[in-house]
Structure formats: C-alpha cells, structure tokens
Design an enzyme around this catalytic site. Sequence first.
Site, PDB file in Angstrom:
ATOM      1  N   CYS A   9       0.851  -1.202   0.000  1.00  0.00           N
ATOM      2  CA  CYS A   9       0.000   0.000   0.000  1.00  0.00           C
ATOM      3  C   CYS A   9       0.883   1.247   0.000  1.00  0.00           C
ATOM      4  CB  CYS A   9      -0.907  -0.029   1.238  1.00  0.00           C
ATOM      5  SG  CYS A   9      -1.819   1.501   1.523  1.00  0.00           S
ATOM      6  N   ASP A  10       0.665   2.133  -0.957  1.00  0.00           N
ATOM      7  CA  ASP A  10       1.481   3.347  -1.058  1.00  0.00           C
ATOM      8  C   ASP A  10       1.385   4.216   0.195  1.00  0.00           C
ATOM      9  OD1 ASP A  10       2.382   2.633  -3.587  1.00  0.00           O
ATOM     10  OD2 ASP A  10       0.846   3.807  -4.618  1.00  0.00           O
TER      11      ASP A  10
END
Length: 108
Positions: A9-10
């Site tokens: 997840c960024d």
Amino acid sequence: MRIYGLKNCDSCRAALRDLVAAGHAASLVDLREAGLPDALRDRALAQFGAGLVNRRSTTWRGLDAAAQNAAPVALLAAHPSVMKRPLIEADGQLYLGWDAGTKAALLG
C-alpha cells in the site's frame, strides 16, 4: 509505533518511510499476513466507527451485497484488507490514514 496496513500500500509505505525518517521506531504489520488483533479492531471501531471500512477499496468492490451489508466487526474479521489504511498505534493513541492531520500529530 505500529503501522497496520498492507506492505504494498502506497500510503502505508509513505507513513513508514516518513516516520522512520523523522527518527521514530516504527514497524509495519501486514494485515494479510498477521491480521488485525481483535482488541485493536474493537478499539479502532469504537474510535472511528464505520470510517474504519474503506468503501473505495478494490476488496470492497469485489464483495457481494451480503458481505458489504455485514456489521463492520464481521466484515473486518473476514476481510482485513477492507480496512482504511494505515491504522497507526502510537503511545496508546490510534490514528487513521496518512493525511495532514495525522502527519502533524506524529511528525510535529
């Protein structure tokens, strides 16, 4: 400091990177591998309510109507990746998301 989210997840990676760069001891707990502890899930639901469920996620869109209408406790237990991310536990406090307010609170 623990960051609950997904390793790919960024937002979770940005939170971890920024917190470590600011000198905080932080670690990422991947929800797909470790899950979300029941006690922490219950605390987060008490604090954030239905906002803890990310209704824009790919996981959410892939659920059938019955699953989407399930109680948040059951939904998060069955599909931890539907949780809004990151959930950060620091000094007994919980923070949800990596927005300006969370950054200001944790980075000073």
